[in-house]
Design an enzyme around this catalytic site. Structure first.
Site, PDB file in Angstrom:
ATOM      1  N   CYS A  30     -19.163  -1.871   0.065  1.00 42.01           N
ATOM      2  CA  CYS A  30     -18.319  -0.778   0.525  1.00 42.01           C
ATOM      3  C   CYS A  30     -19.071  -0.046   1.627  1.00 42.01           C
ATOM      4  O   CYS A  30     -20.302  -0.039   1.654  1.00 42.01           O
ATOM      5  CB  CYS A  30     -18.013   0.173  -0.636  1.00 42.01           C
ATOM      6  SG  CYS A  30     -16.982   1.589  -0.206  1.00 42.01           S
ATOM      7  N   ASN A  42     -10.633  -4.128  -1.708  1.00 40.32           N
ATOM      8  CA  ASN A  42     -10.463  -3.062  -2.694  1.00 40.32           C
ATOM      9  C   ASN A  42      -9.473  -3.460  -3.786  1.00 40.32           C
ATOM     10  O   ASN A  42      -8.583  -4.273  -3.545  1.00 40.32           O
ATOM     11  CB  ASN A  42      -9.946  -1.801  -1.989  1.00 40.32           C
ATOM     12  CG  ASN A  42     -11.040  -1.050  -1.288  1.00 40.32           C
ATOM     13  OD1 ASN A  42     -12.159  -0.963  -1.778  1.00 40.32           O
ATOM     14  ND2 ASN A  42     -10.724  -0.488  -0.129  1.00 40.32           N
ATOM     15  N   ARG A  82       0.841  -1.198   0.000  1.00 45.03           N
ATOM     16  CA  ARG A  82       0.000   0.000   0.000  1.00 45.03           C
ATOM     17  C   ARG A  82       0.878   1.250   0.000  1.00 45.03           C
ATOM     18  O   ARG A  82       0.588   2.222  -0.713  1.00 45.03           O
ATOM     19  CB  ARG A  82      -0.917   0.005   1.220  1.00 45.03           C
ATOM     20  CG  ARG A  82      -1.739   1.276   1.327  1.00 45.03           C
ATOM     21  CD  ARG A  82      -2.627   1.304   2.550  1.00 45.03           C
ATOM     22  NE  ARG A  82      -3.458   2.505   2.538  1.00 45.03           N
ATOM     23  CZ  ARG A  82      -4.600   2.633   3.187  1.00 45.03           C
ATOM     24  NH1 ARG A  82      -5.056   1.636   3.903  1.00 45.03           N
ATOM     25  NH2 ARG A  82      -5.282   3.750   3.119  1.00 45.03           N
ATOM     26  N   HIS A  91     -16.063   3.913  -5.023  1.00 48.06           N
ATOM     27  CA  HIS A  91     -15.168   5.039  -4.755  1.00 48.06           C
ATOM     28  C   HIS A  91     -15.293   6.140  -5.808  1.00 48.06           C
ATOM     29  O   HIS A  91     -14.370   6.939  -5.992  1.00 48.06           O
ATOM     30  CB  HIS A  91     -13.721   4.565  -4.615  1.00 48.06           C
ATOM     31  CG  HIS A  91     -13.483   3.806  -3.339  1.00 48.06           C
ATOM     32  ND1 HIS A  91     -12.239   3.393  -2.929  1.00 48.06           N
ATOM     33  CD2 HIS A  91     -14.348   3.397  -2.366  1.00 48.06           C
ATOM     34  CE1 HIS A  91     -12.348   2.765  -1.759  1.00 48.06           C
ATOM     35  NE2 HIS A  91     -13.630   2.759  -1.413  1.00 48.06           N
ATOM     36  N   TYR A 121     -13.830  10.371  -2.199  1.00 48.14           N
ATOM     37  CA  TYR A 121     -12.888  10.016  -3.259  1.00 48.14           C
ATOM     38  C   TYR A 121     -12.966  10.938  -4.473  1.00 48.14           C
ATOM     39  O   TYR A 121     -12.050  10.941  -5.291  1.00 48.14           O
ATOM     40  CB  TYR A 121     -13.099   8.554  -3.685  1.00 48.14           C
ATOM     41  CG  TYR A 121     -12.701   7.588  -2.609  1.00 48.14           C
ATOM     42  CD1 TYR A 121     -11.397   7.116  -2.511  1.00 48.14           C
ATOM     43  CD2 TYR A 121     -13.617   7.156  -1.657  1.00 48.14           C
ATOM     44  CE1 TYR A 121     -11.024   6.244  -1.508  1.00 48.14           C
ATOM     45  CE2 TYR A 121     -13.249   6.284  -0.646  1.00 48.14           C
ATOM     46  CZ  TYR A 121     -11.951   5.843  -0.573  1.00 48.14           C
ATOM     47  OH  TYR A 121     -11.578   4.994   0.426  1.00 48.14           O
TER      48      TYR A 121
END
Length: 417
Positions: free
Chosen positions: A164, A144, A90, A194, A241
């Site tokens: 989500c 995700n 990440r 998102h 987002y």
């Protein structure tokens, strides 16, 4: 009823264990099995879960194992919440795009594609084992990028739905603004994972969103980290987002100057694991609310209750478009309110969306199709195609730079690299 949680060593898991226990009447689970190859951490999380269940009256059994195939026998639902490569990958997803002047984020842009490239093959392997050993089970994907992962699962014919927590978070936020209970509020949630907007807010039969925007746009803007002027102009509430699109350059400067979200999450996870290791702790700690995934268990239980129960309910899910948004192909995966019940998912009629919103949804949906192709079939050319199609990249030189860096950073996770 047996729930298998793949990625059971996640620091999110105590949130699930707590939610399953609190909502046992609506989802009468007999057993939850946590599955993860990280055996030391898995034992730690399971120990925390056992203490929580003892403190709450133990409404179901909790088991843990690294053996996915053994866990799947008799499963009703398989919930997938994995992070391939852990927080280290990440951190890479959030950093390498910045070197090319692009947003670094784990689900958006080049970072999001990198995560998809690592994740989709692993999830499809898990799903193949579910199909073999628990063919009647539903797969609920919380991994995700949810829209891309769900599309890959559906393309392979799996019985899957994506979930989500953005929609339920906005529902609770609007309820606080209205000083009412969350079940008194339903927002018209629509878009892609998102990449969503709240196009209306129903409270006791009235759309109160125009009034909320007129009187509380500053509060709303603070909630989604966008200027109130954006909310006023749209007449809708974009998700957090959308800041990567509507405020790209400002966000890019913030990301270049400040610590990454990955660094923050790693600090929170260390704090959480210390809590979980304490044998006196039998309640989920406050730090869990800072980890992300708030209300995750609420949305998961509500969705599974409708999927498996005799009644139906309305939930924001990721599923095949099937004509719900008439400007997208039927096979696209969207995130919107759907009636879920009796094993069926049917999207409710969606509000009319302005051309700017339709255009952005269509653009990102086209990218997601190419992202699935790249993740499933591999190859540098497909990676470049997907990056070139993303509205936050869209330049040949950037697409080539980012493709090479993405492949280099993730080569240990890409079978073809």
């Amino acid at each position: 009823m047996k729930i298998v949680v793949v990625g059971g060593a996640s620091t999110y898991t105590p949130e699930l264990i707590d939610g399953f226990a609190r909502q046992h009447e609506s989802l009468p689970i007999d057993e939850v099995v946590l599955v993860d190859p990280a055996t030391d951490r898995l034992a730690l999380i399971a120990g925390m879960g056992e203490r929580m269940l003892r403190a709450g009256g133990r409404p179901y059994r909790l088991a843990y194992t690294e053996d996915l195939r053994g866990a799947l026998d008799g499963a009703t639902v398989v919930l997938i919440q994995i992070r391939v490569g852990g927080q280290r990958t990440r951190a890479n997803d959030e950093s390498f795009p910045l070197e090319s002047g692009c947003i670094g984020q784990e689900t958006t842009g080049a970072g999001g594609l990198a995560k998809a490239m690592r994740t989709v093959p692993v999830v499809l392997d898990i799903a193949a084992q579910v199909a073999e050993h628990a063919p009647d089970a539903w797969i609920v994907d919380f991994t995700n990028p949810v829209g891309i992962v769900t599309r890959a699962l559906l393309d392979e014919g799996h019985r899957a739905v994506g979930l989500c927590n953005v929609a339920i978070g906005m529902q609770h936020f609007f309820a606080r603004l209205l000083e009412t209970e969350p079940d008194e509020v339903r927002s018209a949630h629509v878009g892609l994972n998102h990449l969503t907007w709240e196009a209306a807010v129903d409270h006791r039969g009235e759309d109160v969103l125009p009034r909320l925007i007129a009187t509380r746009s500053e509060d709303i803007g603070h909630r989604v980290t966008l200027p109130a002027a954006v909310i006023d102009h749209l007449g809708m509430v974009p998700s957090y987002y959308l800041r990567y699109y509507y405020h790209h350059d400002d966000v890019l400067r913030e990301l270049l100057d400040g610590p990454s979200r990955a660094e923050e999450v790693m600090r929170i996870e260390r704090e959480l694991l210390d809590h979980y290791a304490d044998p006196s702790v039998d309640q989920k700690p406050e730090a869990l609310s800072r980890r992300g995934g708030a209300l995750y268990s609420e949305s998961a239980v509500q969705l599974m209750s409708s999927l498996l129960g005799s009644g139906s309910g309305v939930h924001a899910v990721n599923a095949r478009n099937a004509g719900a948004l008439d400007f997208l192909p039927s096979e696209a995966v969207i995130e919107a309110n759907a009636e879920v019940g009796g094993g069926h998912i049917r999207f409710l009629p969606t509000p009319a969306l302005p051309p700017s919103v339709r255009g952005l949804i269509a653009h990102v949906s086209a990218y997601e199709k190419l992202a699935v192709d790249a993740a499933v079939r591999g190859g540098r050319r497909r990676v470049v195609d997907a990056l070139l199609a993303h509205p936050l990249i869209g330049q040949w030189s950037l697409a080539e730079q980012l493709a090479d860096r993405l492949i280099h950073e993730n080569s240990e996770h890409l079978a073809w690299a």
